[in-house]
Write a protein that holds these residues in place. Structure first.
Motif, mmCIF file in Angstrom:
data_model
loop_
_atom_site.group_PDB
_atom_site.id
_atom_site.type_symbol
_atom_site.label_atom_id
_atom_site.label_comp_id
_atom_site.label_asym_id
_atom_site.label_seq_id
_atom_site.Cartn_x
_atom_site.Cartn_y
_atom_site.Cartn_z
ATOM 1 N N CYS A 350 91.046 78.867 41.060
ATOM 2 C CA CYS A 350 91.838 79.028 39.518
ATOM 3 C C CYS A 350 92.399 77.909 38.917
ATOM 4 C CB CYS A 350 93.520 79.722 39.654
ATOM 5 S SG CYS A 350 92.550 81.007 40.866
ATOM 6 N N TYR A 351 92.110 78.145 37.371
ATOM 7 C CA TYR A 351 92.829 76.933 36.158
ATOM 8 C C TYR A 351 93.704 76.985 36.414
ATOM 9 C CZ TYR A 351 93.433 74.364 31.870
ATOM 10 O OH TYR A 351 93.986 73.398 31.048
ATOM 11 N N PHE A 380 93.854 67.502 39.913
ATOM 12 C CA PHE A 380 95.881 66.914 39.396
ATOM 13 C C PHE A 380 95.779 65.970 38.400
ATOM 14 C CE2 PHE A 380 100.087 67.990 39.136
ATOM 15 C CZ PHE A 380 100.862 68.539 39.332
ATOM 16 N N ILE A 381 95.642 66.911 37.258
ATOM 17 C CA ILE A 381 95.786 66.050 35.771
ATOM 18 C C ILE A 381 97.248 66.128 34.640
ATOM 19 C CG2 ILE A 381 93.917 66.214 33.836
ATOM 20 C CD1 ILE A 381 91.833 68.071 35.779
ATOM 21 N N LEU A 395 95.522 71.880 36.791
ATOM 22 C CA LEU A 395 94.973 71.946 37.477
ATOM 23 C C LEU A 395 94.378 72.770 38.713
ATOM 24 C CD1 LEU A 395 96.684 74.156 40.014
ATOM 25 C CD2 LEU A 395 98.892 72.537 39.400
ATOM 26 N N VAL A 396 93.712 72.498 39.027
ATOM 27 C CA VAL A 396 91.984 73.527 39.714
ATOM 28 C C VAL A 396 92.926 73.437 41.370
ATOM 29 C CG1 VAL A 396 90.188 73.763 40.021
ATOM 30 C CG2 VAL A 396 90.798 72.854 38.331
ATOM 31 N N THR A 397 92.523 74.897 41.526
ATOM 32 C CA THR A 397 92.600 75.483 43.644
ATOM 33 C C THR A 397 91.657 75.157 44.043
ATOM 34 O OG1 THR A 397 93.304 77.131 43.635
ATOM 35 C CG2 THR A 397 95.394 77.008 42.852
ATOM 36 N N LEU A 424 97.393 81.316 33.381
ATOM 37 C CA LEU A 424 96.257 81.040 34.781
ATOM 38 C C LEU A 424 94.896 81.297 34.365
ATOM 39 C CD1 LEU A 424 95.495 81.458 37.380
ATOM 40 C CD2 LEU A 424 96.279 83.438 37.535
ATOM 41 N N MET A 425 94.086 80.932 34.364
ATOM 42 C CA MET A 425 92.634 81.428 34.101
ATOM 43 C C MET A 425 91.661 81.188 35.458
ATOM 44 S SD MET A 425 91.528 79.991 30.734
ATOM 45 C CE MET A 425 92.238 78.007 30.567
#
Length: 430
Positions: A350-351, A380-381, A395-397, A424-425
């Motif tokens: 997820c993003y 984590f940006i 953040l990307v999981t 959430l995308m």
């Protein structure tokens, strides 16, 4: 020469006028392909005197459009009124009960009442056709119902709303925010004055529920489509997606397996390598994956008078040839009732975008919520702050169950550091 197929047409808006112009322009070709002439004999609309740019004086005018289904001398009724209920539904029922073929471009009506209408068509052994209801001129319904009929379809998904795709790809191209691009789309006529059905994902959800029924042989379940639109996507999301190798698209996804039927319309991060990432402007695209045929990709204009009229007249040609089958590829009595899948059991990446107060300890608070929900962070940006001085964090999981991500966001929901709701995308990984 065979007797003409005589058509009664309800609705003389953009598409209705397009149907008349198409039949006039391609009359000889249509007759050769249909094996007999196709002739409009009667029309009905709300305003008889409106100038529509086509000559309707040659057709019988019927004031009560719901009575077209009982009109003597008409073999088939075309409904282009719109709306899930009201006159459109009354006309559909009257037509099928009268034993006449029925052709429609009305995705809302089919999504809500398609099974009941198909049951009437089954009882009378007459055509119920709706190619124009999904993806405009793209023959995706015919492709699923006929071309892929021998396959078990594992998944069907795609870009089903041209307005949203236009907005997202313009944001991507110009670096502008949603509200500005929406206003421009409305001024250009690409978006309605009230765009809620489009930008909140309802239009795409109607279409997805129809595709799911055709693909999986299941009863329509529009209420089971989880729909989230694009109104909360910001320019920063588009930028971060690009930096990560993705493009943002509103994607409808449907899958059926032992866990039930899963249906969702949601903005997604689509890898640049995926064909959907390259569908731009107001185009639509649908992907179906069959166990023997593999991946099928359909792309084209999803709306407009020409493409939609093309699909309507293609249905009329099938009716003229007496080529039709059950509306949903099998009799209603054979449609499955699979139940709804638990989205929480799905796994993927997820993003997540958060706007937070720019102060010490916020990143630790986010990391703790993710840790406690068993969500591992891949990246984590943070790239600066908003005009109000708040921090935008993306953040990307790593891959994990969706319920874990929902748990993490629930843990953050009470935080005083959070400004607005998280975005959430899901990341498209197939």
């Amino acid at each position: 020469m065979a007797e003409p197929l005589k058509v009664a047409l309800a609705g003389l808006g953009t598409v209705g006028g397009g149907v008349i112009r198409l039949i006039d322009a391609n009359r000889a070709l249509i007759e050769r392909r249909a094996g007999r002439p196709i002739e409009i004999v009667a029309v009905s609309a709300r305003d008889r005197g409106k100038d529509r740019g086509v000559d309707i004086s040659r057709f019988q005018w019927v004031d009560d459009m719901t009575a077209l289904g009982e009109l003597s001398g008409a073999d088939v009724v075309v409904e282009l009124i719109g709306g899930s209920d009201g006159p459109a539904l009354t006309l559909a029922r009257n037509t099928l009960k009268s034993g006449k073929a029925f052709v429609t471009a009305n995705k809302a009506m089919i999504a809500h009442h398609g099974v009941d209408l198909a049951r009437l068509a089954d009882e009378k052994d007459i055509p119920l056709k709706f190619e124009a209801a999904v993806a405009g001129g793209i023959p995706v319904i015919k492709g699923l119902r006929e071309g892929a009929a021998a396959n078990e379809i594992m998944r069907v998904y795609g870009i089903l709303n041209g307005t949203c795709n236009y907005i997202l790809t313009t944001m991507e191209k110009d670096g502008r925010d949603f509200a500005e691009v929406l206003a421009e789309a409305q001024a250009l006529g690409y978006a309605e004055s009230d765009p809620s059905f489009d930008i909140d994902g309802v239009d795409a959800a109607h279409k997805l529920s129809i595709l799911a029924s055709l693909a999986f042989g299941s009863e329509l379940d529009f209420a089971g489509v989880a729909a989230t639109g694009i109104r909360h996507v910001i320019a920063a999301d588009i930028f971060e997606a690009a930096q990560l190798g993705f493009r943002v698209r509103l994607v409808g996804v449907a899958e059926a397996n032992g866990g039930g039927l899963f249906q969702r319309v949601h903005p997604c991060l689509v890898p640049i390598s995926h064909p959907l990432a390259h569908v731009a402007g107001s185009l639509n695209a649908v992907v179906a994956e069959g166990n023997f045929v593999g991946r099928l990709f359909f792309q084209g204009a999803g709306a407009g008078d020409g493409p939609t009229a093309s699909a309507v007249v293609a249905d009329l040609i099938d009716v003229a040839r007496n080529e039709y089958g059950p509306a949903f590829a099998m009799p209603v009595a054979s449609l499955a009732q699979p139940g709804r899948a638990d989205a929480g059991e799905r796994t993927g990446r997820c993003y997540i975008r958060l706007v937070v107060e720019d102060r010490t300890g916020v990143l630790a608070e986010i990391a703790t919520a993710m840790r406690d929900a068993a969500v591992s962070i891949e990246s984590f940006i943070q790239r600066g702050v908003t005009e109000d001085g708040d921090a935008v964090i993306a953040l990307v999981t790593h891959e994990c169950p969706e319920r874990n991500v929902a748990d993490a966001l629930q843990r953050l929901s009470g935080s005083t550091s959070l400004i607005g709701a998280p975005m959430l995308m899901h990341i498209l990984d197939f």
